[in-house]
Design a protein around this motif. Sequence first.
Motif, PDB file in Angstrom:
ATOM      1  N   TRP A   1       5.416  18.113   4.979  1.00 24.47           N
ATOM      2  CA  TRP A   1       4.264  17.495   5.503  1.00 24.47           C
ATOM      3  C   TRP A   1       2.876  17.494   4.645  1.00 24.47           C
ATOM      4  O   TRP A   1       2.077  16.827   4.752  1.00 24.47           O
ATOM      5  N   LEU A   2       2.952  18.325   3.796  1.00 18.70           N
ATOM      6  CA  LEU A   2       1.920  18.629   2.913  1.00 18.70           C
ATOM      7  C   LEU A   2       2.094  18.215   1.461  1.00 18.70           C
ATOM      8  O   LEU A   2       1.039  17.681   0.610  1.00 18.70           O
ATOM      9  N   VAL A   3       3.270  17.965   1.124  1.00 21.63           N
ATOM     10  CA  VAL A   3       3.522  17.401  -0.141  1.00 21.63           C
ATOM     11  C   VAL A   3       4.365  16.126  -0.345  1.00 21.63           C
ATOM     12  O   VAL A   3       3.930  15.162  -0.790  1.00 21.63           O
ATOM     13  N   LYS A   4       5.473  15.989   0.621  1.00 21.59           N
ATOM     14  CA  LYS A   4       6.394  14.850   0.341  1.00 21.59           C
ATOM     15  C   LYS A   4       5.816  13.552   0.581  1.00 21.59           C
ATOM     16  O   LYS A   4       5.963  12.470  -0.318  1.00 21.59           O
ATOM     17  N   PRO A   5       4.963  13.249   1.716  1.00 18.13           N
ATOM     18  CA  PRO A   5       4.422  11.956   1.778  1.00 18.13           C
ATOM     19  C   PRO A   5       3.635  11.453   0.663  1.00 18.13           C
ATOM     20  O   PRO A   5       3.670  10.147   0.548  1.00 18.13           O
ATOM     21  N   PHE A   6       2.898  12.169   0.264  1.00 19.89           N
ATOM     22  CA  PHE A   6       1.766  12.035  -0.823  1.00 19.89           C
ATOM     23  C   PHE A   6       2.565  11.816  -2.105  1.00 19.89           C
ATOM     24  O   PHE A   6       1.888  10.945  -3.075  1.00 19.89           O
ATOM     25  N   THR A   7       3.471  12.663  -2.446  1.00 26.06           N
ATOM     26  CA  THR A   7       4.053  12.511  -3.850  1.00 26.06           C
ATOM     27  C   THR A   7       4.955  10.971  -3.715  1.00 26.06           C
ATOM     28  O   THR A   7       4.981  10.312  -4.708  1.00 26.06           O
ATOM     29  N   MET A   8       5.485  10.891  -2.384  1.00 20.26           N
ATOM     30  CA  MET A   8       6.092   9.631  -2.453  1.00 20.26           C
ATOM     31  C   MET A   8       5.376   8.337  -2.662  1.00 20.26           C
ATOM     32  O   MET A   8       5.738   7.329  -3.280  1.00 20.26           O
ATOM     33  N   TYR A   9       4.038   8.293  -2.169  1.00 20.46           N
ATOM     34  CA  TYR A   9       3.240   7.349  -2.139  1.00 20.46           C
ATOM     35  C   TYR A   9       2.725   7.243  -3.602  1.00 20.46           C
ATOM     36  O   TYR A   9       2.559   6.159  -4.251  1.00 20.46           O
ATOM     37  N   ALA A  10       2.477   8.508  -4.286  1.00 15.52           N
ATOM     38  CA  ALA A  10       2.071   8.307  -5.888  1.00 15.52           C
ATOM     39  C   ALA A  10       2.890   7.912  -6.579  1.00 15.52           C
ATOM     40  O   ALA A  10       2.852   6.971  -7.480  1.00 15.52           O
ATOM     41  N   ILE A  11       4.326   8.159  -6.653  1.00 14.93           N
ATOM     42  CA  ILE A  11       5.533   7.830  -7.448  1.00 14.93           C
ATOM     43  C   ILE A  11       5.748   6.383  -7.097  1.00 14.93           C
ATOM     44  O   ILE A  11       5.762   5.571  -8.165  1.00 14.93           O
ATOM     45  N   ALA A  12       6.052   6.073  -5.933  1.00 14.77           N
ATOM     46  CA  ALA A  12       6.129   4.551  -5.582  1.00 14.77           C
ATOM     47  C   ALA A  12       5.030   3.780  -6.103  1.00 14.77           C
ATOM     48  O   ALA A  12       5.363   2.621  -6.765  1.00 14.77           O
ATOM     49  N   TYR A  13       3.715   4.003  -5.861  1.00 12.85           N
ATOM     50  CA  TYR A  13       2.518   3.270  -6.320  1.00 12.85           C
ATOM     51  C   TYR A  13       2.786   2.932  -7.827  1.00 12.85           C
ATOM     52  O   TYR A  13       2.440   1.772  -8.387  1.00 12.85           O
ATOM     53  N   PHE A  14       2.999   4.098  -8.585  1.00 13.57           N
ATOM     54  CA  PHE A  14       2.828   3.899 -10.032  1.00 13.57           C
ATOM     55  C   PHE A  14       3.994   2.927 -10.411  1.00 13.57           C
ATOM     56  O   PHE A  14       3.762   2.111 -11.285  1.00 13.57           O
ATOM     57  N   PHE A  15       5.350   2.947  -9.793  1.00 14.40           N
ATOM     58  CA  PHE A  15       6.157   2.129 -10.241  1.00 14.40           C
ATOM     59  C   PHE A  15       6.091   0.659  -9.869  1.00 14.40           C
ATOM     60  O   PHE A  15       6.351  -0.164 -10.792  1.00 14.40           O
ATOM     61  N   PHE A  16       5.813   0.461  -8.522  1.00 14.71           N
ATOM     62  CA  PHE A  16       5.758  -0.862  -8.047  1.00 14.71           C
ATOM     63  C   PHE A  16       4.509  -1.552  -8.664  1.00 14.71           C
ATOM     64  O   PHE A  16       4.534  -2.803  -8.824  1.00 14.71           O
ATOM     65  N   PHE A  17       3.319  -0.979  -8.935  1.00 15.15           N
ATOM     66  CA  PHE A  17       2.283  -1.625  -9.420  1.00 15.15           C
ATOM     67  C   PHE A  17       1.999  -1.451 -10.982  1.00 15.15           C
ATOM     68  O   PHE A  17       0.929  -2.311 -11.314  1.00 15.15           O
ATOM     69  N   PHE A  18       2.619  -0.567 -11.729  1.00 11.04           N
ATOM     70  CA  PHE A  18       2.311  -0.531 -12.906  1.00 11.04           C
ATOM     71  C   PHE A  18       3.682  -0.590 -13.803  1.00 11.04           C
ATOM     72  O   PHE A  18       3.897  -1.614 -14.288  1.00 11.04           O
ATOM     73  N   ALA A  19       4.561   0.391 -13.459  1.00 12.99           N
ATOM     74  CA  ALA A  19       5.850   0.390 -14.357  1.00 12.99           C
ATOM     75  C   ALA A  19       6.678  -0.916 -14.273  1.00 12.99           C
ATOM     76  O   ALA A  19       7.127  -1.395 -15.270  1.00 12.99           O
ATOM     77  N   PHE A  20       6.791  -1.527 -13.027  1.00 10.73           N
ATOM     78  CA  PHE A  20       7.503  -2.877 -12.570  1.00 10.73           C
ATOM     79  C   PHE A  20       6.709  -3.863 -12.288  1.00 10.73           C
ATOM     80  O   PHE A  20       7.068  -4.942 -11.739  1.00 10.73           O
ATOM     81  N   LYS A  21       5.447  -3.880 -12.895  1.00 11.12           N
ATOM     82  CA  LYS A  21       4.622  -5.085 -12.712  1.00 11.12           C
ATOM     83  C   LYS A  21       5.324  -6.303 -13.096  1.00 11.12           C
ATOM     84  O   LYS A  21       4.746  -7.390 -12.477  1.00 11.12           O
ATOM     85  N   ALA A  22       5.647  -6.417 -14.145  1.00 12.97           N
ATOM     86  CA  ALA A  22       6.465  -7.600 -14.814  1.00 12.97           C
ATOM     87  C   ALA A  22       7.398  -8.353 -13.798  1.00 12.97           C
ATOM     88  O   ALA A  22       7.589  -9.399 -13.973  1.00 12.97           O
ATOM     89  N   PHE A  23       8.194  -7.375 -13.111  1.00 19.58           N
ATOM     90  CA  PHE A  23       9.276  -7.764 -12.187  1.00 19.58           C
ATOM     91  C   PHE A  23       8.913  -8.014 -10.695  1.00 19.58           C
ATOM     92  O   PHE A  23       9.726  -8.832 -10.034  1.00 19.58           O
ATOM     93  N   ILE A  24       7.901  -7.293 -10.322  1.00 20.24           N
ATOM     94  CA  ILE A  24       7.574  -7.365  -8.780  1.00 20.24           C
ATOM     95  C   ILE A  24       6.197  -7.977  -8.609  1.00 20.24           C
ATOM     96  O   ILE A  24       5.124  -7.064  -9.049  1.00 20.24           O
TER      97      ILE A  24
END
Length: 353
Positions: A93-116
């Motif tokens: 509850w203090l770690v998991k939701p926020f690391t999920m948001y950060a990791i997913a945001y990085f990949f979906f909006f930056f790393a995979f920007k050309a595909f998504i």
Amino acid sequence: MKDKAADSARIGFFEKYLTVWVVLCMVAGVLIGTYLPAVPGFLSRFEYERVSLPIAILIWLMIYPMMLKVDFASIKNVGKNPKGLYVTWATNWLVKPFTMYAIAYFFFFFAFKAFIPADLARDYLAGAVLLGAAPCTAMVFVWSHLTKGNPAYTVVQVATNDLIILAAFAPIVAFLLGIGGISIPWGTLVLSVVLFVVIPLTAGVLTRRALVSRRGEEWFEKTFIPKFSGVTITGLLLTLVIIFSFQGTVILKNPLHIALIAVPLTIQTFAIFFIAYAASKLLKLPHDIAAPAGMIGASNFFELAVAVAISLFGSDSPVVLATIVGVLVEVPVMLVLVKIANSTTRWFREKGE
């Protein structure tokens, strides 16, 4: 030595090649859903509060053998060593939701920007957050069983986690996604807790009490419980066939995006497991408490995540697809984590040390 050899033989067929059976069952489920759609169509009729009753029965079969090992005396003793509970609560509850948001945001909006595209990235992020804010309940009993976790301690870890979900899930999701007035399917939550914790725990405790008083504890531990050695794994495999039969068409229609969504979900799963596992080692917890603590955070309450995604965004939304990928990724990754946990028992102190 003979006992150890016998144990190894028993494990050899089911658990040594469990990853193979899992993959075969996932493929079988997808093929059934694609070429025999009447089967999942028929099974979907047996659903209440978005909980599949056939899946609930199979999960119950998975959990019941572990609950046979629980007695209330051992549950009371959990309070004497609450550090494992602290690790579970803080990680989930203090770690998991926020690391999920950060990791997913990085990949979906930056790393995979050309595909998504950006609009799809937002939807996939929403699905990832729903998964991150819903740590596991029922399936963690299977992972605990495979890592020889303390059954009584696991019950308390899961039960207290369920209580926190009731209060924390909606505010965390609303905060991370900026969604007001989130509609939480309380019926799904309550029914899942009753089906996957209360009923099997009650049945296991009553069975244990009746048979121990009649035949003795030694007979119960050495003769009765071993009869259920294959039930948990069989239930897991049949559950996967049904789950993937429901999602077969969706999976085949979106192969590239499913692979892309799976990347941050997989990284998150490993990261959360090792955060909880490392914290348990620092706190000098025994392995049979540390392993379930890592498993609870690493796996997800996908029934809740999928149900909320459907109620908020609609059944055909890309948000739902992201939560479904969570189901696709979870079992193979969790089996890898089970192997890691079982190969690192020497990192932790033994019970009673």
